[in-house]
Design a protein around this motif. Structure first.
Motif, PDB file in Angstrom:
ATOM      1  N   SER A   4     -24.841 -42.618  -7.401  1.00  0.00           N
ATOM      2  CA  SER A   4     -24.473 -41.210  -7.230  1.00  0.00           C
ATOM      3  C   SER A   4     -23.661 -41.104  -5.951  1.00  0.00           C
ATOM      4  N   ILE A   5     -22.833 -40.080  -5.904  1.00  0.00           N
ATOM      5  CA  ILE A   5     -22.033 -39.896  -4.687  1.00  0.00           C
ATOM      6  C   ILE A   5     -21.854 -38.399  -4.433  1.00  0.00           C
ATOM      7  N   SER A   6     -22.031 -38.011  -3.178  1.00  0.00           N
ATOM      8  CA  SER A   6     -21.728 -36.646  -2.751  1.00  0.00           C
ATOM      9  C   SER A   6     -20.641 -36.736  -1.697  1.00  0.00           C
ATOM     10  N   ALA A  64     -19.098 -39.561   2.702  1.00  0.00           N
ATOM     11  CA  ALA A  64     -19.793 -39.495   1.417  1.00  0.00           C
ATOM     12  C   ALA A  64     -21.127 -40.210   1.547  1.00  0.00           C
ATOM     13  N   LYS A  65     -22.058 -39.832   0.684  1.00  0.00           N
ATOM     14  CA  LYS A  65     -23.363 -40.485   0.693  1.00  0.00           C
ATOM     15  C   LYS A  65     -23.947 -40.441  -0.707  1.00  0.00           C
ATOM     16  N   GLY A  66     -24.956 -41.269  -0.934  1.00  0.00           N
ATOM     17  CA  GLY A  66     -25.576 -41.262  -2.254  1.00  0.00           C
ATOM     18  C   GLY A  66     -26.573 -42.383  -2.430  1.00  0.00           C
ATOM     19  N   LYS A  80     -24.147 -44.512   3.012  1.00  0.00           N
ATOM     20  CA  LYS A  80     -23.228 -43.484   3.516  1.00  0.00           C
ATOM     21  C   LYS A  80     -21.952 -44.146   4.029  1.00  0.00           C
ATOM     22  N   MET A 126     -18.738 -35.387   1.325  1.00  0.00           N
ATOM     23  CA  MET A 126     -19.086 -34.456   2.395  1.00  0.00           C
ATOM     24  C   MET A 126     -17.861 -34.032   3.208  1.00  0.00           C
TER      25      MET A 126
END
Lengths: 83, 132
Positions: free
Chosen positions: B78-80, B122-124, B112, B82
């Protein structure tokens, strides 16, 4: 103990339905992978991961390969929770 | 398994012009936010925003090439996003072993990408399996 088994099977049903994602899943002690559409070897990995996380327990590979049905899976969960 | 809980892997990645153009060819995404400097500035960015999914390809490199074993397969990631990444920015990648499931040879990482300014780009989460 009966209540606990019923509670565990109810949690397992939620986990199976979330992972397999093909609608309602009927589970009983006698249920095997052949009875559940989508319960294949890859799904089984994700099921074990989710069950371990949910119950905050860890199985061994020796334990999981001898499970014949959901009942034996539940026995193993109960045994892990008690130890 | 050759993995220890809480072990942190570190790596540096950069979106170079070569990486950018190869990803563009591969994805065929020509959205002006990624290709038109003026358009990106009008939208409030300091330059063309790099494709976020380039970071997913860096994760592919990390899993495929940087771990102590090559017997790996990605189960999920998964990746968010930011903060935006710009051309030639160095990104410090940190991935911590956040959980181990030895019965099924599964490892989970929290990761991250950190920008030079210290902000998280980005983080996940990544879940991999060890192929036995």
């Amino acid at each position: 103990m009966i209540m606990e088994r019923n509670q565990i099977i109810s949690w397992l049903k939620e986990i199976f339905e979330e992972i397999i994602d093909e609608g309602p899943v009927l589970l009983s002690d006698e249920t095997t992978a052949e009875d559940v559409d989508g319960w294949d070897s890859l799904t089984n990995i994700q099921l074990v991961v989710s069950i371990e996380k949910h119950f905050n327990i860890r199985f061994t590979s020796e334990e999981i390969i001898v499970w014949k049905n959901v009942g034996e899976m539940i026995d193993c969960i109960i045994s892990r929770k008690e130890n | 398994m050759d993995f220890l809980l809480n072990h942190c892997y570190k790596q540096r990645y950069t979106v170079t012009p070569e990486v950018y153009s190869h990803f563009q060819m591969c994805s065929k995404d020509l959205n002006p936010l990624h290709t038109d400097e003026e358009f990106a500035r009008k939208k409030g960015f300091s330059g063309k925003v790099m494709y976020g999914n380039i970071l997913n390809s860096f994760i592919s490199h990390f899993i495929g090439e940087s771990l102590p074993t090559k017997d790996v397969i990605i189960h999920s990631q998964s990746i968010s996003f930011m903060n935006p990444v710009f051309m030639n920015e160095n990104l410090d990648f940190e991935a911590v072993v956040s959980d181990l499931f030895e019965a099924v040879n599964v490892i989970q990482f929290k990761y991250k990408f950190i920008k030079p300014c210290g902000k998280i780009a980005a983080k996940g989460l990544i879940q991999i399996g060890i192929i036995v």
